[in-house]
Design a protein around this motif. Structure first.
Motif, PDB file in Angstrom:
ATOM      1  N   ILE A   1       0.859  -1.188   0.000  1.00 41.69           N
ATOM      2  CA  ILE A   1       0.000   0.000   0.000  1.00 41.69           C
ATOM      3  C   ILE A   1       0.890   1.231   0.000  1.00 41.69           C
ATOM      4  CG2 ILE A   1      -1.744   1.294   1.276  1.00 41.69           C
ATOM      5  CD1 ILE A   1      -2.782  -1.314   2.386  1.00 41.69           C
ATOM      6  N   ASN A   2       0.706   2.081  -1.004  1.00 43.80           N
ATOM      7  CA  ASN A   2       1.441   3.341  -1.108  1.00 43.80           C
ATOM      8  C   ASN A   2       0.522   4.464  -0.646  1.00 43.80           C
ATOM      9  OD1 ASN A   2       3.068   5.470  -1.694  1.00 43.80           O
ATOM     10  ND2 ASN A   2       3.147   5.137  -3.914  1.00 43.80           N
ATOM     11  N   CYS A   3       0.908   5.120   0.457  1.00 41.66           N
ATOM     12  CA  CYS A   3       0.116   6.198   1.033  1.00 41.66           C
ATOM     13  C   CYS A   3       0.683   7.580   0.706  1.00 41.66           C
ATOM     14  CB  CYS A   3       0.001   6.034   2.549  1.00 41.66           C
ATOM     15  SG  CYS A   3      -0.831   4.518   3.037  1.00 41.66           S
ATOM     16  N   GLY A   4       1.532   7.686  -0.259  1.00 42.72           N
ATOM     17  CA  GLY A   4       2.083   8.986  -0.617  1.00 42.72           C
ATOM     18  C   GLY A   4       3.380   9.284   0.126  1.00 42.72           C
ATOM     19  N   ASP A   5       3.924  10.475  -0.141  1.00 45.94           N
ATOM     20  CA  ASP A   5       5.201  10.854   0.461  1.00 45.94           C
ATOM     21  C   ASP A   5       5.086  11.096   1.958  1.00 45.94           C
ATOM     22  OD1 ASP A   5       6.345  10.704  -2.014  1.00 45.94           O
ATOM     23  OD2 ASP A   5       6.056  12.843  -2.458  1.00 45.94           O
ATOM     24  N   SER A   6       3.916  11.483   2.422  1.00 43.17           N
ATOM     25  CA  SER A   6       3.788  11.819   3.843  1.00 43.17           C
ATOM     26  C   SER A   6       3.765  10.575   4.726  1.00 43.17           C
ATOM     27  CB  SER A   6       2.526  12.653   4.067  1.00 43.17           C
ATOM     28  OG  SER A   6       1.387  11.917   3.651  1.00 43.17           O
ATOM     29  N   LEU A   7       3.044   9.517   4.299  1.00 42.59           N
ATOM     30  CA  LEU A   7       2.933   8.300   5.122  1.00 42.59           C
ATOM     31  C   LEU A   7       3.843   7.182   4.663  1.00 42.59           C
ATOM     32  CD1 LEU A   7      -0.956   8.213   5.619  1.00 42.59           C
ATOM     33  CD2 LEU A   7       0.786   9.192   7.112  1.00 42.59           C
ATOM     34  N   GLY A   8       4.231   7.163   3.415  1.00 39.63           N
ATOM     35  CA  GLY A   8       5.156   6.150   2.939  1.00 39.63           C
ATOM     36  C   GLY A   8       4.447   4.921   2.395  1.00 39.63           C
ATOM     37  N   VAL A   9       5.210   3.802   2.294  1.00 39.61           N
ATOM     38  CA  VAL A   9       4.743   2.543   1.705  1.00 39.61           C
ATOM     39  C   VAL A   9       4.718   1.479   2.792  1.00 39.61           C
ATOM     40  CG1 VAL A   9       5.152   0.807  -0.067  1.00 39.61           C
ATOM     41  CG2 VAL A   9       5.708   3.208  -0.523  1.00 39.61           C
ATOM     42  N   TYR A  10       3.630   0.730   2.852  1.00 35.29           N
ATOM     43  CA  TYR A  10       3.455  -0.358   3.814  1.00 35.29           C
ATOM     44  C   TYR A  10       3.251  -1.656   3.042  1.00 35.29           C
ATOM     45  CZ  TYR A  10       2.849   3.002   7.603  1.00 35.29           C
ATOM     46  OH  TYR A  10       3.034   3.986   8.530  1.00 35.29           O
ATOM     47  N   GLN A  11       3.807  -2.759   3.586  1.00 35.25           N
ATOM     48  CA  GLN A  11       3.579  -4.107   3.070  1.00 35.25           C
ATOM     49  C   GLN A  11       3.109  -4.989   4.227  1.00 35.25           C
ATOM     50  OE1 GLN A  11       6.935  -2.971   2.721  1.00 35.25           O
ATOM     51  NE2 GLN A  11       6.614  -1.926   0.761  1.00 35.25           N
ATOM     52  N   GLY A  12       2.270  -5.920   3.892  1.00 40.48           N
ATOM     53  CA  GLY A  12       1.792  -6.857   4.901  1.00 40.48           C
ATOM     54  C   GLY A  12       0.690  -7.737   4.352  1.00 40.48           C
ATOM     55  N   ARG A  13       0.132  -8.588   5.226  1.00 39.27           N
ATOM     56  CA  ARG A  13      -0.930  -9.516   4.827  1.00 39.27           C
ATOM     57  C   ARG A  13      -2.256  -8.948   5.292  1.00 39.27           C
ATOM     58  NH1 ARG A  13      -0.622 -14.870   3.328  1.00 39.27           N
ATOM     59  NH2 ARG A  13       1.559 -14.924   3.973  1.00 39.27           N
ATOM     60  N   VAL A  14      -3.226  -8.977   4.413  1.00 35.65           N
ATOM     61  CA  VAL A  14      -4.540  -8.427   4.716  1.00 35.65           C
ATOM     62  C   VAL A  14      -5.201  -9.282   5.789  1.00 35.65           C
ATOM     63  CG1 VAL A  14      -6.793  -7.820   3.778  1.00 35.65           C
ATOM     64  CG2 VAL A  14      -4.750  -7.521   2.384  1.00 35.65           C
ATOM     65  N   SER A  15      -5.563  -8.661   6.892  1.00 31.25           N
ATOM     66  CA  SER A  15      -6.218  -9.372   7.981  1.00 31.25           C
ATOM     67  C   SER A  15      -7.686  -9.006   8.117  1.00 31.25           C
ATOM     68  CB  SER A  15      -5.502  -9.071   9.306  1.00 31.25           C
ATOM     69  OG  SER A  15      -5.552  -7.675   9.585  1.00 31.25           O
ATOM     70  N   ALA A  16      -8.099  -7.839   7.643  1.00 34.05           N
ATOM     71  CA  ALA A  16      -9.497  -7.445   7.754  1.00 34.05           C
ATOM     72  C   ALA A  16      -9.789  -6.356   6.735  1.00 34.05           C
ATOM     73  CB  ALA A  16      -9.825  -6.930   9.164  1.00 34.05           C
ATOM     74  N   VAL A  17     -11.000  -6.438   6.153  1.00 31.64           N
ATOM     75  CA  VAL A  17     -11.508  -5.414   5.244  1.00 31.64           C
ATOM     76  C   VAL A  17     -12.920  -5.070   5.713  1.00 31.64           C
ATOM     77  CG1 VAL A  17     -12.112  -4.815   2.875  1.00 31.64           C
ATOM     78  CG2 VAL A  17     -10.111  -6.237   3.328  1.00 31.64           C
ATOM     79  N   ASP A  18     -13.135  -3.867   6.181  1.00 31.65           N
ATOM     80  CA  ASP A  18     -14.425  -3.438   6.721  1.00 31.65           C
ATOM     81  C   ASP A  18     -15.038  -2.444   5.736  1.00 31.65           C
ATOM     82  OD1 ASP A  18     -16.620  -2.718   8.138  1.00 31.65           O
ATOM     83  OD2 ASP A  18     -15.547  -2.221   9.995  1.00 31.65           O
ATOM     84  N   GLN A  19     -16.132  -2.877   5.053  1.00 33.20           N
ATOM     85  CA  GLN A  19     -16.782  -1.995   4.087  1.00 33.20           C
ATOM     86  C   GLN A  19     -17.643  -0.927   4.766  1.00 33.20           C
ATOM     87  OE1 GLN A  19     -18.941  -4.542   1.425  1.00 33.20           O
ATOM     88  NE2 GLN A  19     -17.143  -4.980   0.150  1.00 33.20           N
ATOM     89  N   VAL A  20     -18.048  -1.183   6.006  1.00 33.78           N
ATOM     90  CA  VAL A  20     -18.874  -0.211   6.710  1.00 33.78           C
ATOM     91  C   VAL A  20     -18.044   1.004   7.114  1.00 33.78           C
ATOM     92  CG1 VAL A  20     -20.370   0.198   8.705  1.00 33.78           C
ATOM     93  CG2 VAL A  20     -20.435  -2.013   7.500  1.00 33.78           C
ATOM     94  N   SER A  21     -16.895   0.759   7.734  1.00 33.24           N
ATOM     95  CA  SER A  21     -16.009   1.855   8.147  1.00 33.24           C
ATOM     96  C   SER A  21     -14.978   2.211   7.098  1.00 33.24           C
ATOM     97  CB  SER A  21     -15.289   1.479   9.452  1.00 33.24           C
ATOM     98  OG  SER A  21     -14.536   0.295   9.276  1.00 33.24           O
ATOM     99  N   GLN A  22     -14.989   1.501   5.956  1.00 30.24           N
ATOM    100  CA  GLN A  22     -14.068   1.734   4.833  1.00 30.24           C
ATOM    101  C   GLN A  22     -12.609   1.693   5.279  1.00 30.24           C
ATOM    102  OE1 GLN A  22     -16.243   4.923   5.005  1.00 30.24           O
ATOM    103  NE2 GLN A  22     -17.928   3.627   4.409  1.00 30.24           N
ATOM    104  N   THR A  23     -12.208   0.600   5.903  1.00 33.22           N
ATOM    105  CA  THR A  23     -10.829   0.430   6.350  1.00 33.22           C
ATOM    106  C   THR A  23     -10.313  -0.915   5.900  1.00 33.22           C
ATOM    107  OG1 THR A  23     -11.543  -0.502   8.466  1.00 33.22           O
ATOM    108  CG2 THR A  23     -11.191   1.873   8.387  1.00 33.22           C
ATOM    109  N   ILE A  24      -9.001  -0.992   5.828  1.00 32.80           N
ATOM    110  CA  ILE A  24      -8.307  -2.239   5.529  1.00 32.80           C
ATOM    111  C   ILE A  24      -7.157  -2.371   6.507  1.00 32.80           C
ATOM    112  CG2 ILE A  24      -6.906  -1.099   3.745  1.00 32.80           C
ATOM    113  CD1 ILE A  24      -6.771  -3.796   2.297  1.00 32.80           C
ATOM    114  N   SER A  25      -6.965  -3.593   7.049  1.00 31.44           N
ATOM    115  CA  SER A  25      -5.952  -3.825   8.086  1.00 31.44           C
ATOM    116  C   SER A  25      -4.920  -4.800   7.570  1.00 31.44           C
ATOM    117  CB  SER A  25      -6.600  -4.375   9.361  1.00 31.44           C
ATOM    118  OG  SER A  25      -7.560  -3.466   9.865  1.00 31.44           O
ATOM    119  N   LEU A  26      -3.659  -4.532   7.928  1.00 29.30           N
ATOM    120  CA  LEU A  26      -2.534  -5.410   7.587  1.00 29.30           C
ATOM    121  C   LEU A  26      -1.918  -5.934   8.860  1.00 29.30           C
ATOM    122  CD1 LEU A  26      -0.735  -3.397   4.749  1.00 29.30           C
ATOM    123  CD2 LEU A  26      -2.561  -5.077   4.533  1.00 29.30           C
ATOM    124  N   THR A  27      -1.617  -7.227   8.869  1.00 29.23           N
ATOM    125  CA  THR A  27      -0.959  -7.825  10.023  1.00 29.23           C
ATOM    126  C   THR A  27       0.528  -7.980   9.747  1.00 29.23           C
ATOM    127  OG1 THR A  27      -0.977  -9.701  11.522  1.00 29.23           O
ATOM    128  CG2 THR A  27      -1.404 -10.184   9.217  1.00 29.23           C
TER     129      THR A  27
END
Length: 508
Positions: free
Chosen positions: A12-38
């Motif tokens: 996941i590339n969040c731009g220059d301010s937050l940087g790049v994250y890698q990981g395994r998807v642990s949760a995808v919440d369509q109600v709160s529109q979030t994705i979690s990486l473990t």
């Protein structure tokens, strides 16, 4: 649909301010529109927190590095030790022509060898091989399946603590390519990121809070305290602070002495300068003695005439308008000056002044009556004046009938009082009064009777005589008499001129 991607390894590339994250998807919440990486990695460095949650609005690009096989959704191994089987091929989210999602397969060098998750530098190298259309497709996929979130400060605070704690000590801080995008974004959140529910419903009562402050009581308390302690008041409204002029010193080393000139006889009249220095008047006898002693020490008559002519011409040029009148653009309106001189030393001083005025492009008309025998000083000054463009006349009929700009009076001399009865003298006085031009008198004498020509300005030499109101405004010029010459005649003298050669005097 969202649960099908659980267990996938993503970048996941969040731009220059937050940087790049890698990981395994642990949760995808369509109600709160979030994705979690473990077990996440931030810019290639393992994070200290076990899980990171992202909002859809923070994600600029999402890349799928590995899709788990059947039954592997609940098995999350170490991210760096994961072995990619036949399905361990990097995928990127795309969109086909009919709008449905599809996977773009990116072959790697080996499908069975273990592969580490690329660091930020590797991600950049992969981005170089991906077309802008594919990057747009991946962002469009995220926008279709994860809707935008409302503004919230909780995730940003958690992310800032995670990113600061997970950064390696030797790792350099990533550079920001924009105009402080991250800082500006954080400042906006600090200023406008509060929840709407936290805003108070009622307005601030300014009048009520201002009424609680009793200014009169506070100032009275300050006044009472300062009176008891003896300190200087700085806040009493009735006391006005001292103001200083631009030429006035705040700190004075010693008191100012304004009476620096003293004369050996009783002073009949005193003058003062603009700075407050007292200048006493001297009698005609003492003034004559002063000039005689100065001439004996080398200040000859010729030098005195030249110095008087320079000072008088400077004053006359100022009275004529100075640079506003005498400039190349006003050659069509040259000032005209009429000089009325008598056959004595006072007249020689006027001739010297006229010569300097003529040298400064002033139209000078010199009136001097004809005499059989002239003083040597007058003869020398006339010889020099004849070399200029000035005009010399001996008859009053040759004087202009229209008003001139300035009349310089050098007709009177105490030693030649009989000249006042001459016809030419009376005619010259009558012409000056009829012309109605302002009059400047050079070294005028003190007359017991009323003078024929009332001057608007008078110029005294060295020290002033006790001139009356008929002399107008009195000015004093420095003719170069040394201080010891004053002391020799009994005058305790300290120069009042400062940086000037001609200064105005006021009646004390």
């Amino acid at each position: 649909m969202a649960t099908d991607w659980l267990g996938s390894i993503v970048s996941i590339n969040c731009g220059d301010s937050l940087g790049v994250y890698q990981g395994r998807v642990s949760a995808v919440d369509q109600v709160s529109q979030t994705i979690s990486l473990t077990r996440p990695f931030h810019n290639g460095v393992k994070c200290l927190v076990p899980e990171v949650t992202f909002r859809a609005g923070d994600i600029m690009e999402l890349k799928i590095l590995e899709i788990p096989g059947p039954g592997e959704n609940q098995h999350f191994g170490d991210l760096h030790q994961t072995e990619l089987g036949p399905s361990g091929i990097g995928y990127q989210v795309g969109i086909n022509q009919n709008g449905t999602g599809r996977l773009v397969k990116k072959p790697t060098s080996s499908s069975s060898a273990p592969q580490n998750i690329p660091k930020r530098t590797d991600v950049k190298s992969q981005d170089a091989a991906v077309s802008p259309q594919q990057q747009l497709c991946s962002k469009s996929y995220v926008d279709r399946h994860v809707e935008p979130l409302s503004q919230s400060k909780s995730f940003r605070r958690r992310h800032n603590s995670w990113s600061s704690s997970s950064r390696h000590p030797n790792q350099a801080t990533p550079k920001k390519s924009g105009l402080k995008n991250g800082q500006m974004k954080n400042k906006d959140d600090e200023c406008f990121g509060d929840d709407i529910e936290e805003i108070p419903d009622t307005d601030f009562d300014f009048e009520g809070n201002l009424a609680l402050f009793d200014k009169a009581a506070v100032f009275e308390e300050i006044d009472t305290y300062e009176r008891r302690s003896g300190t200087r008041s700085r806040g009493i409204p009735n006391e006005r602070p001292t103001r200083y002029r631009h030429d006035e010193n705040i700190l004075e080393s010693e008191p100012i002495v304004y009476r620096r000139i003293t004369v050996p006889h009783n002073v009949s009249k005193e003058f003062c300068t603009d700075s407050g220095l007292v200048v006493p008047s001297v009698s005609y006898e003492l003034h004559k003695k002063l000039l005689s002693v100065a001439e004996k020490h080398g200040l000859t008559l010729e030098r005195r005439l030249e110095m008087t002519g320079v000072c008088a011409s400077q004053m006359a040029l100022t009275l004529l308008g100075g640079p506003n009148r005498l400039n190349p653009k006003n050659v069509h309106q040259r000032p005209t000056v009429a000089l009325l001189c008598g056959p004595h030393v006072k007249g020689a001083q006027g001739i010297s002044c006229g010569r300097h005025l003529a040298n400064h492009d002033v139209q000078v008309i010199l009136f001097l009556p004809n005499f059989v025998k002239m003083l040597e000083s007058i003869t020398n000054e006339l010889s020099l004046f004849s070399k200029t463009q000035g005009q010399q006349v001996s008859s009053l009929k040759d004087l202009p009938t229209s008003p001139v700009d300035l009349v310089i009076n050098c007709l009177d001399c105490p030693e030649n009082a009989f000249l006042r009865d001459q016809p030419w003298y009376k005619a010259a006085v009558a012409w000056a009064n009829q012309n109605r031009a302002p009059v400047l008198s050079i070294d005028p004498p003190v007359h017991e009777v009323e003078q024929g020509i009332d001057a608007k300005w008078s110029l005294a030499l060295g020290l002033p005589l006790p001139l009356g109101e008929h002399a107008g405004r009195v000015y004093l010029c420095d003719i170069g008499i040394p201080q010891q010459v004053f002391q020799e005649v009994g005058i305790n003298y300290h120069s009042p001129f400062g940086c000037k050669f001609v200064i105005p005097l006021h009646s004390a």
